[in-house]
Design a protein around this motif. Structure first.
Motif: not given
Length: 439
Positions: A85-86, A90-93, A96-98, A119-122
């Motif tokens: 969550a941090e 902080e915009g590092k993640l 919606t990133d895969k 496998d790919v998930h958000t």
């Protein structure tokens, strides 16, 4: 001289339910029932350790072996949740990133969503599976996404624990699994296991709810279908969610205002739970560790929360922008005015027994050195601090809170003419006093 002035005044196919309680006999401690301050009775708990705090003040309302490091099981995942969550904050993640699942999460056992390598998930999908279903494989996948490997992520977990003031916490993985249950290839080279005291869990819970006030977006979800093809959804292990009041299997445990945080179970840890609930504007965080069944981690939590909500409340004792008794103003150098008013920059609240009057609050001020109070000074400039101390009936330790003292108005720099004649006046005043002291 204006130096350091002091002022003193008076259950689905898509999941493996690894947290289900085994037929074990976890050791328990019977907390002696005692009466505090003649009227407030502490709860009698069957736990290895427990603690109850109010997060905005940090006040401890109940403590039993709270500083003893114990296996936290899946409560370890609260640290993983906090760090992820941090990273988003902080915009590092991005949610919606895969995330591409690696070998380690694919081989991870226990509570899981059966991720396969590749496998790919958000991030959000995996985070939800972790928060709702305590999915170990989703947790490891997130750890690898943040730090490249689980063990690099563990370094970040331990560093963050120190930064948050967690005194006993030590992590060897992101999940809370015993070392022997980790994939053999990815086990750390250590004899240690995950440990965390009830107090450390409460501190971590405090930072989750205060640093990420939207935490319940995930922790209060009753069930979550991870894939469309899954025959059944993930069901939240937290039986105490208020939203469970209409669910036949859980309604006996549903607790008003409860919206988090994290359960835990391993054979070594027994059954654990960090819970949080809010009522009438007051939030509490409870931790129980080492209970002997799934159900008892919730019944013991209910006792703790009832104790807090039934007996205590938050009461404001000093309003923001208040003057401190005996310190209306402080001197200012080189200003149009020679002094400026000072007030507190925020309010001060303490935990008190319900319905009680707040008496005997003490204050102690600490001012900035005199040479820092030089015009021009803007309104709201910090000129010191004031620490309030209060010993409430029914609470073992005095409560303290420090707030800033700030200027209540602007002070402009004085012109040279004004300052010249003020200096002459001060010189003759000092001379007169020197002569007077000769007689």
């Amino acid at each position: 001289m204006l130096l350091n002035m002091l002022c003193l005044s008076a259950l689905p196919a898509a999941m493996v339910f690894a947290e289900k309680a085994p037929a074990s006999t976890a050791a328990t401690t019977n907390t002696a029932q005692t009466t505090v301050a003649g009227s407030i009775q502490k709860p009698d708990l069957n736990v290895l350790s427990a603690v109850l705090i109010e997060p905005t003040t940090g006040q401890i309302l109940f403590s039993e072996n709270a500083d003893k490091p114990l296996p936290p099981a899946s409560m370890t995942k609260m640290m993983t949740e906090y760090i992820v969550a941090e990273q988003v904050k902080e915009g590092k993640l991005k949610w919606t990133d895969k995330v591409t699942v690696g070998e380690n999460p694919a081989q991870t056992v226990g509570s899981r969503i059966f991720l396969a390598q590749g496998d790919v998930h958000t991030v959000e999908e995996l985070y939800t599976a972790m928060a709702v279903g305590s999915a170990n494989d989703a947790t490891v996948a997130l750890a690898e996404r943040v730090s490249g490997s689980e063990q690099e992520f563990v370094k970040l977990m331990n560093k963050t624990a120190q930064e948050l003031g967690m005194k006993t916490a030590y992590f060897i993985n992101a999940t809370g699994l015993d070392k022997k249950d980790m994939p053999e290839k990815y086990r750390p080279d250590t004899d240690k296991e995950d440990v965390m005291s009830a107090m450390d869990a409460a501190i971590l819970g405090k930072h989750i709810v205060m640093d990420h006030p939207d935490f319940a977006k995930f922790t209060s979800i009753q069930s979550y279908k991870f894939r469309e093809r899954d025959k059944a959804p993930i069901v939240n292990y937290n039986w105490m969610l208020e939203s469970n009041k209409n669910v036949p299997n859980f309604k006996a445990y549903a607790y008003p205002g409860l919206d988090g945080l994290k359960t835990g179970h391993t054979q070594n840890a027994g059954n654990c739970f960090t819970g949080t609930a809010e009522r009438d504007g007051m939030r509490l965080i409870s931790v129980v560790m080492g209970t002997d069944s799934e159900a008892h981690r919730f019944t013991e939590t209910k006792k703790l929360l009832d104790y807090g909500f039934d007996n205590f409340e938050i009461k404001q004792v000093v309003a923001g922008k208040s003057k401190v008794e005996g310190l209306d103003t402080v001197p200012v150098k080189k200003g149009k005015a020679t002094e400026v008013g000072v007030v507190t920059d925020s309010d001060v609240s303490f935990i008190v027994p319900k319905g009680s009057e707040v008496k005997g609050v003490q204050s102690k001020t600490q001012l900035e050195p005199e040479d820092k109070l030089v015009a021009p000074i803007k309104k709201g400039t910090k000129v010191g601090t004031v620490t309030y101390t209060y010993k409430a009936e029914g609470i073992d330790q005095p409560q303290t809170k420090t707030v800033n003292l700030v200027t209540s108005e602007e002070v402009e720099k004085g012109g040279w003419f004004r300052l010249f004649f003020r200096a002459i006046k001060d010189m003759f005043g000092d001379l007169f006093n020197s002569i007077k002291n000769l007689f």
